[in-house]
Design a protein around this motif. Structure first.
Motif, PDB file in Angstrom:
ATOM      1  N   LEU A 146      10.473  39.593  -7.492  1.00  0.00           N
ATOM      2  CA  LEU A 146      10.506  40.301  -8.778  1.00  0.00           C
ATOM      3  C   LEU A 146      11.946  40.657  -9.137  1.00  0.00           C
ATOM      4  CD1 LEU A 146       7.518  42.743  -8.165  1.00  0.00           C
ATOM      5  CD2 LEU A 146       7.478  40.526  -9.311  1.00  0.00           C
ATOM      6  N   GLU A 147      12.210  40.844 -10.411  1.00  0.00           N
ATOM      7  CA  GLU A 147      13.557  41.225 -10.848  1.00  0.00           C
ATOM      8  C   GLU A 147      13.938  42.597 -10.326  1.00  0.00           C
ATOM      9  OE1 GLU A 147      14.323  40.754 -15.005  1.00  0.00           O
ATOM     10  OE2 GLU A 147      13.326  38.802 -15.065  1.00  0.00           O
ATOM     11  N   GLU A 148      12.957  43.494 -10.266  1.00  0.00           N
ATOM     12  CA  GLU A 148      13.198  44.821  -9.719  1.00  0.00           C
ATOM     13  C   GLU A 148      11.947  45.289  -8.998  1.00  0.00           C
ATOM     14  OE1 GLU A 148      12.354  47.820 -13.337  1.00  0.00           O
ATOM     15  OE2 GLU A 148      14.165  46.621 -13.547  1.00  0.00           O
ATOM     16  N   ARG A 149      12.115  46.287  -8.161  1.00  0.00           N
ATOM     17  CA  ARG A 149      11.001  46.826  -7.393  1.00  0.00           C
ATOM     18  C   ARG A 149       9.911  47.339  -8.337  1.00  0.00           C
ATOM     19  NH1 ARG A 149      11.255  47.622  -2.026  1.00  0.00           N
ATOM     20  NH2 ARG A 149      13.472  47.425  -1.756  1.00  0.00           N
ATOM     21  N   ALA A 150       8.645  47.070  -7.992  1.00  0.00           N
ATOM     22  CA  ALA A 150       7.516  47.500  -8.813  1.00  0.00           C
ATOM     23  C   ALA A 150       6.369  47.938  -7.908  1.00  0.00           C
ATOM     24  CB  ALA A 150       7.060  46.369  -9.725  1.00  0.00           C
ATOM     25  N   LEU A 151       5.530  48.815  -8.416  1.00  0.00           N
ATOM     26  CA  LEU A 151       4.377  49.303  -7.663  1.00  0.00           C
ATOM     27  C   LEU A 151       3.245  48.275  -7.743  1.00  0.00           C
ATOM     28  CD1 LEU A 151       3.439  51.772  -6.038  1.00  0.00           C
ATOM     29  CD2 LEU A 151       2.426  52.627  -8.142  1.00  0.00           C
ATOM     30  N   VAL A 152       2.821  47.780  -6.593  1.00  0.00           N
ATOM     31  CA  VAL A 152       1.784  46.750  -6.516  1.00  0.00           C
ATOM     32  C   VAL A 152       0.620  47.308  -5.697  1.00  0.00           C
ATOM     33  CG1 VAL A 152       1.239  44.442  -5.640  1.00  0.00           C
ATOM     34  CG2 VAL A 152       3.473  44.894  -6.664  1.00  0.00           C
ATOM     35  N   ASP A 153      -0.623  47.103  -6.195  1.00  0.00           N
ATOM     36  CA  ASP A 153      -1.781  47.541  -5.409  1.00  0.00           C
ATOM     37  C   ASP A 153      -2.811  46.437  -5.182  1.00  0.00           C
ATOM     38  OD1 ASP A 153      -3.067  47.467  -7.860  1.00  0.00           O
ATOM     39  OD2 ASP A 153      -3.281  49.628  -8.021  1.00  0.00           O
ATOM     40  N   HIS A 154      -2.613  45.284  -5.777  1.00  0.00           N
ATOM     41  CA  HIS A 154      -3.410  44.120  -5.394  1.00  0.00           C
ATOM     42  C   HIS A 154      -2.722  42.825  -5.804  1.00  0.00           C
ATOM     43  CE1 HIS A 154      -5.142  45.042  -9.397  1.00  0.00           C
ATOM     44  NE2 HIS A 154      -5.491  43.777  -9.461  1.00  0.00           N
ATOM     45  N   ILE A 155      -3.066  41.781  -5.047  1.00  0.00           N
ATOM     46  CA  ILE A 155      -2.488  40.458  -5.235  1.00  0.00           C
ATOM     47  C   ILE A 155      -3.645  39.486  -5.469  1.00  0.00           C
ATOM     48  CG2 ILE A 155      -1.129  38.627  -4.130  1.00  0.00           C
ATOM     49  CD1 ILE A 155      -0.812  41.867  -2.518  1.00  0.00           C
ATOM     50  N   VAL A 156      -3.482  38.613  -6.445  1.00  0.00           N
ATOM     51  CA  VAL A 156      -4.502  37.602  -6.728  1.00  0.00           C
ATOM     52  C   VAL A 156      -3.920  36.241  -6.357  1.00  0.00           C
ATOM     53  CG1 VAL A 156      -5.947  36.539  -8.495  1.00  0.00           C
ATOM     54  CG2 VAL A 156      -5.456  39.000  -8.611  1.00  0.00           C
ATOM     55  N   LEU A 157      -4.622  35.544  -5.474  1.00  0.00           N
ATOM     56  CA  LEU A 157      -4.227  34.200  -5.050  1.00  0.00           C
ATOM     57  C   LEU A 157      -5.252  33.205  -5.571  1.00  0.00           C
ATOM     58  CD1 LEU A 157      -3.435  34.920  -1.290  1.00  0.00           C
ATOM     59  CD2 LEU A 157      -1.854  34.975  -3.221  1.00  0.00           C
ATOM     60  N   GLN A 158      -4.775  32.049  -6.028  1.00  0.00           N
ATOM     61  CA  GLN A 158      -5.680  31.002  -6.488  1.00  0.00           C
ATOM     62  C   GLN A 158      -5.193  29.655  -5.983  1.00  0.00           C
ATOM     63  OE1 GLN A 158      -5.332  32.192 -10.765  1.00  0.00           O
ATOM     64  NE2 GLN A 158      -7.562  31.885 -10.718  1.00  0.00           N
ATOM     65  N   GLU A 159      -6.097  28.927  -5.313  1.00  0.00           N
ATOM     66  CA  GLU A 159      -5.804  27.542  -4.951  1.00  0.00           C
ATOM     67  C   GLU A 159      -6.129  26.663  -6.145  1.00  0.00           C
ATOM     68  OE1 GLU A 159      -6.709  25.703  -0.948  1.00  0.00           O
ATOM     69  OE2 GLU A 159      -7.980  27.496  -0.872  1.00  0.00           O
ATOM     70  N   ASP A 160      -5.446  25.547  -6.261  1.00  0.00           N
ATOM     71  CA  ASP A 160      -5.800  24.564  -7.281  1.00  0.00           C
ATOM     72  C   ASP A 160      -6.950  23.751  -6.714  1.00  0.00           C
ATOM     73  OD1 ASP A 160      -6.024  22.553  -9.154  1.00  0.00           O
ATOM     74  OD2 ASP A 160      -3.864  22.471  -9.519  1.00  0.00           O
ATOM     75  N   ILE A 161      -8.175  24.136  -7.078  1.00  0.00           N
ATOM     76  CA  ILE A 161      -9.348  23.543  -6.444  1.00  0.00           C
ATOM     77  C   ILE A 161      -9.607  22.100  -6.886  1.00  0.00           C
ATOM     78  CG2 ILE A 161     -10.417  25.746  -5.901  1.00  0.00           C
ATOM     79  CD1 ILE A 161     -12.237  25.371  -8.318  1.00  0.00           C
ATOM     80  N   ARG A 162      -8.820  21.594  -7.843  1.00  0.00           N
ATOM     81  CA  ARG A 162      -8.914  20.158  -8.165  1.00  0.00           C
ATOM     82  C   ARG A 162      -8.552  19.318  -6.949  1.00  0.00           C
ATOM     83  NH1 ARG A 162      -4.858  19.369 -12.827  1.00  0.00           N
ATOM     84  NH2 ARG A 162      -3.742  20.763 -11.417  1.00  0.00           N
ATOM     85  N   PHE A 163      -7.746  19.909  -6.039  1.00  0.00           N
ATOM     86  CA  PHE A 163      -7.294  19.213  -4.844  1.00  0.00           C
ATOM     87  C   PHE A 163      -8.040  19.690  -3.594  1.00  0.00           C
ATOM     88  CE2 PHE A 163      -3.751  19.418  -7.870  1.00  0.00           C
ATOM     89  CZ  PHE A 163      -3.614  18.063  -8.131  1.00  0.00           C
ATOM     90  N   GLY A 164      -9.073  20.498  -3.784  1.00  0.00           N
ATOM     91  CA  GLY A 164      -9.877  20.988  -2.667  1.00  0.00           C
ATOM     92  C   GLY A 164      -9.519  22.413  -2.281  1.00  0.00           C
ATOM     93  N   GLU A 165     -10.422  23.017  -1.532  1.00  0.00           N
ATOM     94  CA  GLU A 165     -10.224  24.372  -1.002  1.00  0.00           C
ATOM     95  C   GLU A 165      -9.869  24.231   0.474  1.00  0.00           C
ATOM     96  OE1 GLU A 165     -13.555  26.895  -1.949  1.00  0.00           O
ATOM     97  OE2 GLU A 165     -13.720  26.027  -3.946  1.00  0.00           O
ATOM     98  N   HIS A 166      -8.607  24.461   0.814  1.00  0.00           N
ATOM     99  CA  HIS A 166      -8.141  24.154   2.162  1.00  0.00           C
ATOM    100  C   HIS A 166      -7.742  25.371   2.984  1.00  0.00           C
ATOM    101  CE1 HIS A 166      -8.323  19.901   1.330  1.00  0.00           C
ATOM    102  NE2 HIS A 166      -7.603  20.085   0.227  1.00  0.00           N
ATOM    103  N   ILE A 167      -7.420  26.491   2.365  1.00  0.00           N
ATOM    104  CA  ILE A 167      -6.946  27.654   3.113  1.00  0.00           C
ATOM    105  C   ILE A 167      -8.112  28.268   3.892  1.00  0.00           C
ATOM    106  CG2 ILE A 167      -5.966  29.978   2.975  1.00  0.00           C
ATOM    107  CD1 ILE A 167      -4.434  29.036   0.479  1.00  0.00           C
TER     108      ILE A 167
END
Length: 93
Positions: free
Chosen positions: A6-27
């Motif tokens: 980030l450009e500067e520190r920010a308060l974060v309370d959740h992260i959203v992750l998304q795989e590109d499922i066109r190529f499969g779900e591998h994680i």
């Protein structure tokens, strides 16, 4: 490993992750961590998760964040991320 800077520190309370499922779900296992502060410090793991697939919403305690890393620990193929988003009370990146 993916880095979110980030450009500067920010308060974060959740992260959203998304795989590109066109190529499969591998994680199968992943972790999210903050960088170490000080030469002898270890990175701070703030979340461990399993499958990401279409979307994984990872709740964490509110933290002031500038840099964050997402590392896949186990996968059953090549991982292609579609999006990584950080969210907080007054934040949406």
């Amino acid at each position: 490993c993916w880095t979110v800077e980030l450009e500067e520190r920010a308060l974060v309370d959740h992260i959203v992750l998304q795989e590109d499922i066109r190529f499969g779900e591998h994680i199968r296992e992943f972790k999210i961590y903050l960088p170490a502060y000080g030469s002898k410090s270890k990175p701070i793991v703030i979340h461990k998760g399993e499958a990401v697939g279409h979307k994984a919403i990872c709740q964490i305690p509110p933290l002031a964040v500038k840099t964050m890393y997402i590392e896949v620990e186990k996968a059953d193929g090549d991982v292609t991320m579609r999006d990584i988003e950080l969210h907080g009370t007054k934040l949406n990146y």
